[in-house]
Design a protein around this motif. Structure first.
Motif, PDB file in Angstrom:
ATOM      1  N   HIS A   1      48.643  64.530  54.131  1.00  0.00           N
ATOM      2  CA  HIS A   1      47.195  64.319  54.272  1.00  0.00           C
ATOM      3  C   HIS A   1      46.618  64.945  55.535  1.00  0.00           C
ATOM      4  O   HIS A   1      45.412  64.818  55.771  1.00  0.00           O
ATOM      5  CB  HIS A   1      46.878  62.822  54.247  1.00  0.00           C
TER       6      HIS A   1
ATOM      7  N   GLU B   1      43.426  53.158  45.454  1.00  0.00           N
ATOM      8  CA  GLU B   1      42.501  54.293  45.328  1.00  0.00           C
ATOM      9  C   GLU B   1      42.518  54.794  43.881  1.00  0.00           C
ATOM     10  O   GLU B   1      43.223  55.748  43.538  1.00  0.00           O
ATOM     11  CB  GLU B   1      42.888  55.365  46.339  1.00  0.00           C
TER      12      GLU B   1
ATOM     13  N   VAL C   1      37.650  57.664  50.817  1.00  0.00           N
ATOM     14  CA  VAL C   1      38.571  57.249  51.884  1.00  0.00           C
ATOM     15  C   VAL C   1      37.801  56.990  53.167  1.00  0.00           C
ATOM     16  O   VAL C   1      37.999  55.979  53.850  1.00  0.00           O
ATOM     17  CB  VAL C   1      39.640  58.350  52.130  1.00  0.00           C
TER      18      VAL C   1
ATOM     19  N   ARG D   1      49.561  57.377  57.397  1.00  0.00           N
ATOM     20  CA  ARG D   1      49.820  57.900  56.047  1.00  0.00           C
ATOM     21  C   ARG D   1      50.762  59.084  56.121  1.00  0.00           C
ATOM     22  O   ARG D   1      51.154  59.527  57.207  1.00  0.00           O
ATOM     23  CB  ARG D   1      48.499  58.297  55.391  1.00  0.00           C
TER      24      ARG D   1
HETATM   25  N1  GLU Z   1      45.495  57.618  48.091  1.00  0.00           N
HETATM   26  C1  GLU Z   1      46.221  58.534  48.906  1.00  0.00           C
HETATM   27  C2  GLU Z   1      47.609  58.745  48.338  1.00  0.00           C
HETATM   28  O1  GLU Z   1      48.092  57.918  47.573  1.00  0.00           O
HETATM   29  C3  GLU Z   1      46.392  58.072  50.335  1.00  0.00           C
HETATM   30  C4  GLU Z   1      45.144  58.196  51.100  1.00  0.00           C
HETATM   31  C5  GLU Z   1      45.244  57.834  52.538  1.00  0.00           C
HETATM   32  O2  GLU Z   1      46.190  57.163  52.946  1.00  0.00           O
HETATM   33  O3  GLU Z   1      44.329  58.211  53.247  1.00  0.00           O
HETATM   34  O4  GLU Z   1      48.233  59.724  48.649  1.00  0.00           O
END
Ligand code: GLU
Length: 468
Positions: free
Chosen positions: A208, A43, A190, A204
């Protein structure tokens, strides 16, 4: 269950954090358990914070741990055209709108809300509604694009780790999906990626959780399937605080540098916050077979270096001898040791591996086989006197004179002790100081038999020269 597809979606803004690795490991194991796919998605839309070094660090970590992704590695920066298409469609369908509020206006609204004890939230000034007349478009402002989040109702999902979670839409903003320069935002990318990549399980970190209701609303607006969500708890340091640099190593490659085996680290991280009865040691095929979200704890897990060391020691002891020798040889070579005899390395490893918490420690403990040690003055003072020197002289004279072989050295030491009516340490300790350089080691007889009688004698003579 339909084909399981999971993903690991790190932002390449630094090293690969040990917490991220645990997320990757669980995502990988869950996919493998169901014969599904594990996707790696970088990302990298935050151009200011993303770096090529961080991308390499992610790849290195994934490779070292053999958490191999299925299919290509996806990069969000290569998907910008797709994001633009979806944003265009959302504008057309009325799911998104341009917002021309200035920064000053937004700051003012935030301040007003705070004064009233309300959550800071966008005031909906530019949100189109039936029978609502929107303000005139200011010329000097480049608009952002916002998602038209539902105003009423709530979002509910049954989190595979945290259980049922409900958030009222009232609490959510019309969040920005494209910045004024047109670039799409994190929460938007995302969602489009999870949709396009047919992700069935979003696994995750629980940092989040706040994003999830927004993402679910967005998916619903796009009429996309909603995946299952599993939010894993944070890893805390031994002091109960969120694991960070000040706790020492948090980057996965530091663990490699510190002599941890990938299989040990994976075993440890999988067990952190998940259990299968009393099993502490398991391999990855067992993890894949046994893993179940039911046995993941929803509270935070605490990192324990002591336990990691214990598991690492287990894997070192049980590792294939040739593989272990190759790893140790590599460390010795890196530390500029030469004349490395493979047989000697293997024999030495077998003698020392019981005690080693990591590969570096093991390499260090047997380094004296390849470079004569130098004992400290304190140790020499502690273990040597005239009597010791006489005993040693006797010991080595006999050793030389009897044409003893390495295989019988243990017997020789025992009979020497008996014959001279001394205690075992009276000869074993000074021998250690001369040969190993310390007063702690496995059986000195075994050490001499690996090192050779000749080399032991040489070290003794060398010692005498310096002792004088
Ligand atoms: N890119 C995000 C991060 O490194 C994770 C996003 C996700 O898992 O939805 O925290």
């Amino acid at each position: 269950m339909k084909d399981v597809i999971t993903r690991f979606a790190p932002s390449p803004t630094g090293y690969l954090h040990i917490g991220g690795v645990r997320t990757a490991l669980i995502s990988w194991a869950y996919a493998k358990k169901h014969n599904g796919q594990f996707i790696l998605r970088i990302e990298d839309t935050d151009k200011e914070r993303s770096t090529p070094q961080a991308i390499e660090a992610i790849k290195d970590g994934i490779q070292w741990l053999e958490l191999i992704n299925d299919g290509p590695i996806y990069f969000q920066t290569q998907r910008i055209a797709r994001y633009s298409d979806v944003i265009k469609k959302m504008l057309e369908d009325g799911h998104a709108y341009y917002c021309y509020s200035s920064k000053e206006e937004l700051d003012q609204t935030r301040e007003d809300n705070m004064k009233l004890g309300k959550k800071p939230k966008y005031d909906g000034k530019w949100r189109p509604e039936n029978n609502k007349t929107l303000p005139d478009i200011p010329e000097d402002i480049k608009p952002v694009i916002r998602f038209k989040n539902p105003i009423q109702g709530s979002v509910t999902w049954v989190d595979l780790v945290k259980g049922k979670i409900t958030i009222n839409n009232e609490e959510l903003d019309d969040f920005i999906i494209a910045r004024s320069d047109g670039s799409p935002t994190y929460n938007f990318c995302v969602v489009i990626d999870d949709w396009d990549m047919k992700i069935t399980h979003v696994i995750r970190g629980d940092d989040h959780i706040n994003n999830t209701p927004r993402q679910i609303n967005l998916l619903a607006a796009l009429e996309a399937p909603i995946p299952h969500y599993a939010h894993l708890s944070m890893i805390l340091g031994e002091d109960g605080q969120k694991l960070s640099k000040r706790h020492g190593a948090v980057s996965v490659m530091t663990y490699k540098d510190h002599g941890y085996l990938p299989e040990a680290l994976k075993n440890y991280l999988a067990r952190l916050g998940w259990s299968h009865g009393d099993d502490e040691i398991f391999d990855m095929s067992e993890l894949c077979e046994w893993f179940d979200f039911k046995n993941v704890t929803s509270s935070s897990a605490q990192f324990s270096k002591e336990k990691l060391d214990w598991i690492n020691n287990y894997y070192i002891k049980n590792k294939d001898t040739d593989e272990l020798s190759a790893l140790i040889k590599k460390i010795l070579l890196k530390n500029k040791f030469d004349n490395l005899d493979d047989k000697k390395i293997t024999d030495a490893i077998n003698l020392f591996k019981e005690r080693a918490n990591n590969l570096n420690e093991l390499a260090q403990n047997l380094a004296f086989f390849f470079k004569p040690p130098k004992a400290s003055k304190e140790l020499i003072k502690k273990y040597f006197n005239q009597n010791t020197l006489e005993l040693l002289s006797l010991f080595f004279k006999d050793l030389e004179g009897h044409g003893l072989s390495e295989a019988t050295i243990d017997e020789y030491i025992k009979s020497f002790v008996k014959l001279n009516e001394i205690k075992f340490p009276s000869i074993a300790m000074p021998l250690r100081i001369i040969i190993v350089g310390t007063d702690q080691s496995p059986s000195v007889g075994s050490i001499i038999s690996i090192l050779s009688i000749d080399e032991s004698l040489r070290r003794y003579n060398e010692f005498l020269k310096q002792y004088d």
